[in-house]
Enzyme design. Sequence first.
Site, PDB file in Angstrom:
ATOM      1  CG  ASN A   9      33.090  44.324   9.633  1.00 42.85           C
ATOM      2  OD1 ASN A   9      32.605  44.341  10.661  1.00 42.85           O
ATOM      3  ND2 ASN A   9      33.425  45.533   9.154  1.00 42.85           N
ATOM      4  CE  LYS A  11      30.897  46.559   6.935  1.00 38.15           C
ATOM      5  NZ  LYS A  11      30.909  47.326   6.041  1.00 38.15           N
ATOM      6  CG  HIS A  96      35.256  49.646   9.241  1.00 41.12           C
ATOM      7  ND1 HIS A  96      34.069  50.397   8.716  1.00 41.12           N
ATOM      8  CD2 HIS A  96      35.159  48.430   8.392  1.00 41.12           C
ATOM      9  CE1 HIS A  96      33.599  49.580   7.553  1.00 41.12           C
ATOM     10  NE2 HIS A  96      34.307  48.842   7.678  1.00 41.12           N
ATOM     11  CD  GLU A  98      30.516  50.608   7.642  1.00 35.65           C
ATOM     12  OE1 GLU A  98      30.446  49.924   8.716  1.00 35.65           O
ATOM     13  OE2 GLU A  98      30.702  50.133   6.375  1.00 35.65           O
ATOM     14  CD  GLU A 168      37.666  47.618   4.832  1.00 35.54           C
ATOM     15  OE1 GLU A 168      37.199  46.519   4.624  1.00 35.54           O
ATOM     16  OE2 GLU A 168      37.192  48.230   5.736  1.00 35.54           O
ATOM     17  N   GLY A 174      30.682  48.267   0.522  1.00 38.60           N
ATOM     18  CA  GLY A 174      29.168  48.002   0.365  1.00 38.60           C
ATOM     19  C   GLY A 174      28.411  48.498  -0.868  1.00 38.60           C
ATOM     20  CB  SER A 214      32.401  45.618  -3.336  1.00 36.93           C
ATOM     21  OG  SER A 214      31.476  46.618  -2.814  1.00 36.93           O
TER      22      SER A 214
HETATM   23  P1  PGA Z   1      32.037  45.040   2.114  1.00 41.49           P
HETATM   24  O1  PGA Z   1      32.269  45.837   3.569  1.00 41.49           O
HETATM   25  O2  PGA Z   1      32.489  43.673   1.904  1.00 41.49           O
HETATM   26  O3  PGA Z   1      30.465  44.839   2.336  1.00 41.49           O
HETATM   27  O4  PGA Z   1      32.231  46.127   1.201  1.00 41.49           O
HETATM   28  C1  PGA Z   1      33.932  45.637   3.726  1.00 41.49           C
HETATM   29  C2  PGA Z   1      34.128  46.304   5.080  1.00 41.49           C
HETATM   30  O5  PGA Z   1      33.580  47.367   5.382  1.00 41.49           O
HETATM   31  O6  PGA Z   1      34.955  45.714   5.692  1.00 41.49           O
END
Ligand code: PGA
Length: 252
Positions: A9, A11, A96, A98, A168, A174, A214
């Site tokens: 992803n 982003k 997601h 976010e 997630e 992140g 992460s």
């Molecule tokens: P990350 O993000 O691996 O940077 O923690 C995962 C995601 O949001 O899909």
Amino acid sequence: MRKNIVAGNWKMNKNLQEGIALAKDLNAALTADKPNCDVIICTPFIHLASVVPAVDAAIIGVGAENCADKVSGAYTGEVSAEMVASTGAKYVILGHSERRAYYHETPEILKEKVQLALANGLTPIFCIGEVLEERQQGVQNKVVYDQLAGSLFDLTAEEFSKIVLAYEPVWAIGTGLTATPEQAEEIHAYIRSVIAEKFGAEVAENTSILYGGSCKPSNAKELFANPNVDGGLIGGAALKVEDFKGIIDAFK
Ligand code: PGA
């Protein structure tokens, strides 16, 4: 048999040229050393039409990170599922955390997006997961149940069988914090039991449930070794070929 999948992803990272270069470099690395799982990269909308022809579809699937909850029309700035599919993309990340947190995407809105994605032949990678406070209160199972019920329980078993899930935990995205393999396995097994109850044991057995948050080369192997963890949805570590391939190689 359900598939093992590593999905990236991106982003809101990489301009068009950087994105094409990343896709080509990944394609070269995976052509030289074939993956033992399905590999998907989900990119910003404007990259899709360029990234799709830059990779070998037999090795890398391409997806969007979102799509509109409407078919077409006067929705300035939106991109429909049909537009995504017309680029040759095959997947779309929906729900997601976010999008839920910053763009106020509700279970009802996500239900529309899932229906439109499926109607246009896209495979939704549907994200669920609790925030830190909910984990501390021990209500993570209820949170993911409600997210599943709110957006996916109207589907038929046949429709649901086209969905990929990504668990997630928001507190791990992140942040450098990762769910332990035990925490991941426990909730993935719970999610699979919810699917079994609603859509039947066979559908549940065949649903890929990815872990996200992460995930990196150093922890991917022990996370993916769990019987109910079928791969990962990768943010930060998907932006470097070496890291992303390191995670893909966890299946070797
Ligand atoms: P990350 O993000 O691996 O940077 O923690 C995962 C995601 O949001 O899909």
